[in-house]
Scaffold this active site. Structure first.
Site, short mmCIF file in Angstrom:
data_model
loop_
_atom_site.label_atom_id
_atom_site.label_comp_id
_atom_site.label_asym_id
_atom_site.label_seq_id
_atom_site.Cartn_x
_atom_site.Cartn_y
_atom_site.Cartn_z
N HIS A 1 -20.05 -18.99 0.44
CA HIS A 1 -19.18 -18.53 -0.66
C HIS A 1 -18.84 -19.70 -1.58
O HIS A 1 -18.78 -19.55 -2.79
CB HIS A 1 -17.90 -17.89 -0.11
N ASP B 1 -24.89 -11.17 -4.25
CA ASP B 1 -25.10 -10.96 -2.82
C ASP B 1 -25.96 -12.07 -2.23
O ASP B 1 -26.82 -12.62 -2.92
CB ASP B 1 -25.78 -9.59 -2.61
N LEU C 1 -16.69 -15.60 -24.46
CA LEU C 1 -17.17 -14.73 -23.38
C LEU C 1 -16.01 -13.98 -22.72
O LEU C 1 -14.98 -14.56 -22.40
CB LEU C 1 -17.88 -15.60 -22.32
C1 FPP Z 1 -21.57 -11.33 -1.05
O1 FPP Z 1 -22.41 -12.11 -0.20
C2 FPP Z 1 -20.54 -12.18 -1.66
C3 FPP Z 1 -19.18 -12.00 -1.55
C4 FPP Z 1 -18.57 -10.90 -0.79
C5 FPP Z 1 -18.22 -12.95 -2.15
C6 FPP Z 1 -18.56 -13.44 -3.53
C7 FPP Z 1 -17.75 -14.63 -3.82
C8 FPP Z 1 -18.17 -15.71 -4.51
C9 FPP Z 1 -19.49 -15.81 -5.15
C10 FPP Z 1 -17.30 -16.91 -4.60
C11 FPP Z 1 -16.25 -17.02 -5.61
C12 FPP Z 1 -16.26 -16.14 -6.77
C13 FPP Z 1 -15.29 -16.16 -7.73
C14 FPP Z 1 -15.46 -15.29 -8.91
C15 FPP Z 1 -14.08 -17.01 -7.64
P1 FPP Z 1 -22.44 -11.78 1.35
O2 FPP Z 1 -21.37 -12.55 2.02
O3 FPP Z 1 -22.38 -10.30 1.55
O4 FPP Z 1 -23.86 -12.33 1.75
P2 FPP Z 1 -24.84 -11.75 2.88
O5 FPP Z 1 -25.32 -10.42 2.42
O6 FPP Z 1 -25.95 -12.77 2.91
O7 FPP Z 1 -24.05 -11.71 4.16
#
Ligand code: FPP
Length: 256
Positions: free
Chosen positions: A43, A26, A137
């Site tokens: 992201h 997050d 892994l």
């Molecule tokens: C949450 O942060 C994150 C996500 C919904 C997306 C996670 C994706 C990645 C880390 C990129 C790629 C991953 C793979 C495995 C290919 P948020 O957007 O909710 O952050 P915020 O709470 O600060 O708004």
């Protein structure tokens, strides 16, 4: 596999290492906002953290890593962000699947994949096929995933077995039902990590986290690198896992 007393192994220095780590990644959006960038750049930066953590798990001897990349609820995000995330998944599979295979990583994706485009579903299946025989892994990406969805699909499959006369509902056990869950062949997570400061499980692995040690950090996901993972592992190594037993019972079992 169910919750298991003294489930983890120790590394050569005698430090307990979790067999399975599960992470809610997050804070990507906030990371980007703090830099005056668009959320999707957060992201992208998050992907670099994914690579760093996968490598570090391999180095530290963690057996399985499960990452929550996209929840059942994330479909409700702005359409442009969802589209961008899907493109990022697709591109990542194209560029990284071979690298995972070369590094002996087995990739699996859990979640309601029927929600993805046909193209993405094909790419997921291809990446899984490419790494299916790897025994390093175990990397699982939870995408279009929800803990309730998982329990529901397990219950549906058990009900279908009962309807077909292959299962007696009265003798269904917890471990039988766990066998229908998405991560059935992995040990339950020993350590759960959530970055970004929130202290919630947010419909992640609801069933599987019953006895998992929880670790929360303010660090935003794109900043979570090898050193941060090491800190979480060190914190885990200091915990006493009781699985509902008393201190005295644990000492007796240690002596046995
Ligand atoms: C949450 O942060 C994150 C996500 C919904 C997306 C996670 C994706 C990645 C880390 C990129 C790629 C991953 C793979 C495995 C290919 P948020 O957007 O909710 O952050 P915020 O709470 O600060 O708004």
């Amino acid at each position: 596999m169910g919750a298991d007393y003294q489930a983890e192994q120790a590394n050569p220095e005698g430090e307990r290492i979790p067999r399975h780590v599960a992470i809610i990644m997050d804070g990507n959006g906030r990371w980007a906002q703090a830099r005056g960038q668009a959320r999707h750049q957060g992201h992208r930066a998050g992907l670099d953290a994914v690579k760093a953590v996968v490598e570090q798990c391999g180095r530290r001897g963690v057996g399985a890593l499960t990452l929550f990349a996209f929840s059942s609820e994330n479909w409700q995000r702005p359409r442009a962000e969802v589209r961008m995330l899907m493109e990022l998944f697709m591109r990542t599979l194209d560029t990284e699947a071979h690298r995972l295979s070369e590094n002996n990583v087995r990739l699996r994706v859990i979640g309601d994949r029927a929600q993805f485009s046909d193209r993405l579903q094909e790419r997921l299946a291809e990446a899984e096929r490419l790494t299916a025989d790897k025994d390093g892994l175990h990397l699982t990406i939870a995408a279009s995933y929800g803990g309730r969805w998982d329990i529901l699909q397990a219950a549906r499959r058990a009900a279908e077995e009962a309807m077909a006369g292959r299962l007696d509902p009265a003798s269904l056990t917890e471990s039988d039902l766990a066998g229908y869950l998405s991560l059935a062949e992995l040990p339950e997570p020993d350590l759960f990590i959530r970055t970004g400061g929130e202290k919630r499980i947010s419909n992640f692995l609801l069933w599987q986290l019953a006895y998992t040690e929880l670790y929360f950090t303010e660090t935003l996901w794109p900043d979570f690198r090898a050193g941060e993972l090491d800190r979480a592992l060190a914190d885990f190594a200091r915990r006493q896992r009781r699985f509902g037993l008393t201190d005295q019972q644990l000492r007796q079992r240690d002596r046995a």
